[in-house]
Write a protein that holds these residues in place. Structure first.
Motif, PDB file in Angstrom:
ATOM      1  N   ASP A  49     -12.134  21.092  -5.914  1.00  0.00           N
ATOM      2  CA  ASP A  49     -11.771  22.719  -6.048  1.00  0.00           C
ATOM      3  C   ASP A  49     -12.121  22.998  -7.372  1.00  0.00           C
ATOM      4  O   ASP A  49     -12.819  24.140  -7.894  1.00  0.00           O
ATOM      5  N   VAL A  50     -11.582  22.266  -8.308  1.00  0.00           N
ATOM      6  CA  VAL A  50     -11.688  22.524  -9.574  1.00  0.00           C
ATOM      7  C   VAL A  50     -13.368  22.451 -10.352  1.00  0.00           C
ATOM      8  O   VAL A  50     -13.850  23.505 -10.729  1.00  0.00           O
ATOM      9  N   ASP A  51     -13.810  21.382  -9.588  1.00  0.00           N
ATOM     10  CA  ASP A  51     -15.268  21.442 -10.066  1.00  0.00           C
ATOM     11  C   ASP A  51     -16.205  22.475  -9.472  1.00  0.00           C
ATOM     12  O   ASP A  51     -17.002  22.946 -10.171  1.00  0.00           O
ATOM     13  N   ARG A  52     -16.009  22.687  -8.038  1.00  0.00           N
ATOM     14  CA  ARG A  52     -16.643  23.802  -7.639  1.00  0.00           C
ATOM     15  C   ARG A  52     -16.341  25.063  -8.442  1.00  0.00           C
ATOM     16  O   ARG A  52     -17.425  25.715  -8.804  1.00  0.00           O
ATOM     17  N   PHE A  53     -15.233  25.424  -8.844  1.00  0.00           N
ATOM     18  CA  PHE A  53     -15.014  26.724  -9.553  1.00  0.00           C
ATOM     19  C   PHE A  53     -15.694  26.930 -10.995  1.00  0.00           C
ATOM     20  O   PHE A  53     -16.261  27.614 -11.444  1.00  0.00           O
ATOM     21  N   ILE A  54     -15.553  25.527 -11.625  1.00  0.00           N
ATOM     22  CA  ILE A  54     -16.257  25.192 -12.778  1.00  0.00           C
ATOM     23  C   ILE A  54     -17.751  25.606 -12.669  1.00  0.00           C
ATOM     24  O   ILE A  54     -18.401  26.287 -13.554  1.00  0.00           O
ATOM     25  N   ASP A  55     -18.196  24.951 -11.854  1.00  0.00           N
ATOM     26  CA  ASP A  55     -19.736  24.959 -11.655  1.00  0.00           C
ATOM     27  C   ASP A  55     -20.138  26.354 -11.018  1.00  0.00           C
ATOM     28  O   ASP A  55     -21.260  26.640 -11.551  1.00  0.00           O
ATOM     29  N   ASN A  56     -19.587  27.080 -10.210  1.00  0.00           N
ATOM     30  CA  ASN A  56     -20.041  27.958  -9.686  1.00  0.00           C
ATOM     31  C   ASN A  56     -19.467  29.345 -10.269  1.00  0.00           C
ATOM     32  O   ASN A  56     -20.066  30.538 -10.322  1.00  0.00           O
ATOM     33  N   VAL A  57     -18.436  29.201 -10.879  1.00  0.00           N
ATOM     34  CA  VAL A  57     -17.819  30.537 -11.580  1.00  0.00           C
ATOM     35  C   VAL A  57     -18.170  30.486 -13.068  1.00  0.00           C
ATOM     36  O   VAL A  57     -18.472  31.244 -13.708  1.00  0.00           O
ATOM     37  N   TYR A  58     -17.390  29.382 -13.608  1.00  0.00           N
ATOM     38  CA  TYR A  58     -17.221  29.579 -15.047  1.00  0.00           C
ATOM     39  C   TYR A  58     -18.373  29.391 -15.740  1.00  0.00           C
ATOM     40  O   TYR A  58     -18.586  29.944 -16.786  1.00  0.00           O
ATOM     41  N   ALA A  59     -19.157  28.140 -15.491  1.00  0.00           N
ATOM     42  CA  ALA A  59     -20.430  27.914 -16.123  1.00  0.00           C
ATOM     43  C   ALA A  59     -21.413  28.959 -16.013  1.00  0.00           C
ATOM     44  O   ALA A  59     -21.889  29.478 -17.239  1.00  0.00           O
ATOM     45  N   PRO A  60     -21.558  29.696 -14.978  1.00  0.00           N
ATOM     46  CA  PRO A  60     -22.205  31.028 -14.994  1.00  0.00           C
ATOM     47  C   PRO A  60     -21.836  32.153 -15.801  1.00  0.00           C
ATOM     48  O   PRO A  60     -22.590  32.832 -16.649  1.00  0.00           O
ATOM     49  N   TYR A  61     -20.481  32.249 -15.772  1.00  0.00           N
ATOM     50  CA  TYR A  61     -19.849  33.160 -16.841  1.00  0.00           C
ATOM     51  C   TYR A  61     -20.165  32.851 -18.195  1.00  0.00           C
ATOM     52  O   TYR A  61     -20.420  33.856 -18.911  1.00  0.00           O
ATOM     53  N   GLN A  62     -19.838  31.680 -18.604  1.00  0.00           N
ATOM     54  CA  GLN A  62     -20.395  31.188 -19.805  1.00  0.00           C
ATOM     55  C   GLN A  62     -21.728  31.324 -20.582  1.00  0.00           C
ATOM     56  O   GLN A  62     -22.090  31.684 -21.499  1.00  0.00           O
ATOM     57  N   ILE A  63     -22.775  31.198 -19.421  1.00  0.00           N
ATOM     58  CA  ILE A  63     -24.040  31.359 -19.578  1.00  0.00           C
ATOM     59  C   ILE A  63     -24.357  32.873 -19.684  1.00  0.00           C
ATOM     60  O   ILE A  63     -25.096  33.377 -20.687  1.00  0.00           O
ATOM     61  N   GLN A  64     -23.852  33.793 -19.291  1.00  0.00           N
ATOM     62  CA  GLN A  64     -23.910  35.002 -19.295  1.00  0.00           C
ATOM     63  C   GLN A  64     -23.206  35.590 -20.829  1.00  0.00           C
ATOM     64  O   GLN A  64     -23.813  36.364 -21.292  1.00  0.00           O
ATOM     65  N   VAL A  65     -22.034  35.187 -21.242  1.00  0.00           N
ATOM     66  CA  VAL A  65     -21.395  35.081 -22.528  1.00  0.00           C
ATOM     67  C   VAL A  65     -22.505  34.785 -23.471  1.00  0.00           C
ATOM     68  O   VAL A  65     -22.626  35.674 -24.422  1.00  0.00           O
ATOM     69  N   VAL A  66     -23.106  33.657 -23.490  1.00  0.00           N
ATOM     70  CA  VAL A  66     -24.018  33.116 -24.689  1.00  0.00           C
ATOM     71  C   VAL A  66     -25.067  34.121 -24.550  1.00  0.00           C
ATOM     72  O   VAL A  66     -25.670  34.460 -25.601  1.00  0.00           O
ATOM     73  N   LEU A  67     -25.622  34.534 -23.320  1.00  0.00           N
ATOM     74  CA  LEU A  67     -26.881  35.283 -23.541  1.00  0.00           C
ATOM     75  C   LEU A  67     -26.518  36.643 -23.845  1.00  0.00           C
ATOM     76  O   LEU A  67     -27.256  37.235 -24.488  1.00  0.00           O
TER      77      LEU A  67
END
Length: 178
Positions: A49-67
């Motif tokens: 569940d932690v991995d899924r959250f990080i891969d599906n929610v946190y990582a895309p959010y971080q990409i959005q922040v960087v962009l």
């Protein structure tokens, strides 16, 4: 006669009691394994569940922040941002240096996002891993205690059976058996 009465006054334990206690000991060991497997399955699901959250929610959010930060740099007139470098490379498709700049900027962004995501994953996993370790250690502690207790009871029962057998043998020798 007094000796015979003293010998017969001890507790009588059927021999099957020792076997039953031994069987209970084996069953305790199996239940322990099942209990550990259940805890490991539960924690495995929580880790997924932690991995899924990080891969599906946190990582895309971080990409959005960087962009968004790259876009803000472009809007501020700073030419060292992904969009400006990409635009230049698109305008000059045969310019190897421009293409190389795109690769370098993208690589830096990907590495930064990856590092941030993995740091966040580690932060979220550490308490879960510590809790899993504590639960498994507690399961082992409790079952060790139960197994030791059962071993003591089994040994005591075996001792009582041995005493009963000796009493029976002595009574037979003394011709006092009923």
């Amino acid at each position: 006669l007094i000796s015979a009465l003293a010998l017969t006054s001890c507790a009588l334990v059927p021999k099957e009691t020792v076997e039953l206690s031994t069987t209970v000991g084996r069953d305790i060991t199996e239940v322990r394994g099942t209990h550990r497997a259940l805890a490991e399955t539960l924690f495995g699901r929580m880790k997924k569940d932690v991995d899924r959250f990080i891969d599906n929610v946190y990582a895309p959010y971080q990409i959005q922040v960087v962009l968004s930060k790259q876009k803000a740099r472009q809007d501020a007139g700073n030419s060292q941002n992904l969009f400006s470098v990409l635009e230049l490379a698109l305008k000059q498709p045969n310019d190897a240096l421009a293409q190389k700049d795109v690769v370098l900027v993208m690589q830096a962004i990907v590495e930064a996002v990856h590092e941030d995501v993995e740091d966040y994953r580690k932060i979220r996993m550490e308490p879960l891993l510590a809790q899993e370790k504590a639960v498994l250690l507690e399961i082992d502690r409790v079952y060790d205690q139960i197994e030791r207790g059962n071993a003591v009871v089994t040994a005591h029962l075996a001792s009582v059976v041995k005493v009963n057998d000796m009493q029976d043998e002595l009574l037979k020798k003394a011709d006092l058996a009923g």
